[in-house]
Design an enzyme around this catalytic site. Structure first.
Site, PDB file in Angstrom:
ATOM      1  N   CYS A   1       0.827  -1.204   0.000  1.00 33.00           N
ATOM      2  CA  CYS A   1       0.000   0.000   0.000  1.00 33.00           C
ATOM      3  C   CYS A   1       0.867   1.263   0.000  1.00 33.00           C
ATOM      4  O   CYS A   1       1.499   1.562  -1.006  1.00 33.00           O
ATOM      5  CB  CYS A   1      -1.004  -0.061   1.138  1.00 33.00           C
ATOM      6  SG  CYS A   1      -2.394   1.055   0.878  1.00 33.00           S
TER       7      CYS A   1
ATOM      8  N   GLU B   1      -1.068  -8.572   5.341  1.00 32.54           N
ATOM      9  CA  GLU B   1      -0.756  -8.732   6.770  1.00 32.54           C
ATOM     10  C   GLU B   1      -1.979  -8.596   7.667  1.00 32.54           C
ATOM     11  O   GLU B   1      -1.925  -8.987   8.822  1.00 32.54           O
ATOM     12  CB  GLU B   1       0.345  -7.726   7.185  1.00 32.54           C
ATOM     13  CG  GLU B   1      -0.094  -6.280   7.378  1.00 32.54           C
ATOM     14  CD  GLU B   1      -0.348  -5.518   6.071  1.00 32.54           C
ATOM     15  OE1 GLU B   1      -0.254  -6.127   4.991  1.00 32.54           O
ATOM     16  OE2 GLU B   1      -0.662  -4.315   6.153  1.00 32.54           O
TER      17      GLU B   1
ATOM     18  N   HIS C   1      -3.287  -5.306   1.541  1.00 33.29           N
ATOM     19  CA  HIS C   1      -2.631  -5.590   2.835  1.00 33.29           C
ATOM     20  C   HIS C   1      -2.741  -7.059   3.247  1.00 33.29           C
ATOM     21  O   HIS C   1      -3.598  -7.404   4.073  1.00 33.29           O
ATOM     22  CB  HIS C   1      -3.325  -4.777   3.938  1.00 33.29           C
ATOM     23  CG  HIS C   1      -3.099  -3.309   3.889  1.00 33.29           C
ATOM     24  ND1 HIS C   1      -2.174  -2.673   4.675  1.00 33.29           N
ATOM     25  CD2 HIS C   1      -3.678  -2.351   3.151  1.00 33.29           C
ATOM     26  CE1 HIS C   1      -2.186  -1.378   4.430  1.00 33.29           C
ATOM     27  NE2 HIS C   1      -3.095  -1.161   3.504  1.00 33.29           N
TER      28      HIS C   1
HETATM   29  N1  GLN Z   1      -3.488   6.451   1.169  1.00 37.60           N
HETATM   30  C1  GLN Z   1      -2.216   6.171   1.759  1.00 37.60           C
HETATM   31  C2  GLN Z   1      -1.102   6.936   1.067  1.00 37.60           C
HETATM   32  O1  GLN Z   1      -1.324   7.591   0.119  1.00 37.60           O
HETATM   33  C3  GLN Z   1      -1.913   4.681   1.721  1.00 37.60           C
HETATM   34  C4  GLN Z   1      -2.894   3.931   2.574  1.00 37.60           C
HETATM   35  C5  GLN Z   1      -2.377   2.656   3.154  1.00 37.60           C
HETATM   36  O2  GLN Z   1      -1.177   2.405   3.209  1.00 37.60           O
HETATM   37  N2  GLN Z   1      -3.286   1.860   3.661  1.00 37.60           N
HETATM   38  O3  GLN Z   1       0.006   6.885   1.480  1.00 37.60           O
END
Ligand code: GLN
Length: 192
Positions: free
Chosen positions: A78, A172, A170
């Protein structure tokens, strides 16, 4: 095998637990010393701007770039995927700039801010995996050297480029260590 989790902000404990289940020794990486001790590194989800600032204000960003370029496996989930990308299409900055993917931050907008789907990711596991997206990015394109592991509605949400792995979701926070096992296989096979 020691696998670090960058422990400044975000889903650190979840990754550490999964690494243990998958058979590795997790190390919370906050300082340079810990970064030099690990065989591989996970950049967790969180807020890429905050983690990116931390990487710039310490020596950790520079060392991660140097170690990744000499073959250390790095997996970004992410926000971590955003940190790895060479291009963030809706921002005018870049963080580590290691992976040939063009990512869009907060790509699913407010309606689909967070959602869960089940899909098989064939390189990782034959059974469908639970994929949890939380204000996730996706990659709009990737260079030919990048192996796309999963697309969702035509957007790249999991990809690998040699020693680098990126997932928009994710693993995890699920109950399935398949993705962590896949990463550990990358670490044990010399993936440069
Ligand atoms: N929206 C976040 C970002 O731009 C990422 C979100 C996440 O890691 N769950 O960094």
């Amino acid at each position: 095998m020691k696998v670090g989790v960058l422990a400044f902000q975000g889903a650190v404990r979840e990754h550490m637990n999964m690494l243990k289940r998958a058979g590795a020794e997790p190390v919370a990486v906050k300082r340079e010393k810990e970064l030099y001790e690990v065989d591989a590194l996970i950049l967790p989800g969180g807020e890429s701007t905050v983690i990116g600032k931390f990487l710039r204000e310490t020596e950790l960003g520079r060392i991660i770039i140097e170690r990744a370029k000499s073959g250390m496996p790095v997996w970004g989930t992410c926000a971590g995927m955003i940190l790895l990308a060479k291009r963030i299409v809706n921002e005018n900055y870049v963080h580590l700039g290691l992976m040939d993917i063009w990512v869009r931050r907060n790509a699913y907008g407010s309606q689909l801010d967070s959602f869960i789907v089940r899909r098989p990711v064939l390189a990782v596991s034959p059974k469908p995996l639970e994929l949890v997206f939380i204000r996730a990015p996706y990659a709009e394109k990737a260079s030919p050297g990048v192996e796309v592991l999963l697309e969702l509605d035509g957007k790249i949400v999991a990809a690998r480029q040699n020693n680098l792995l990126a997932t928009a979701f994710h693993p995890e926070v699920t109950d399935d260590p398949s993705f962590h096992k896949f990463f550990l296989e990358m670490v044990s096979s010399d993936c440069e």
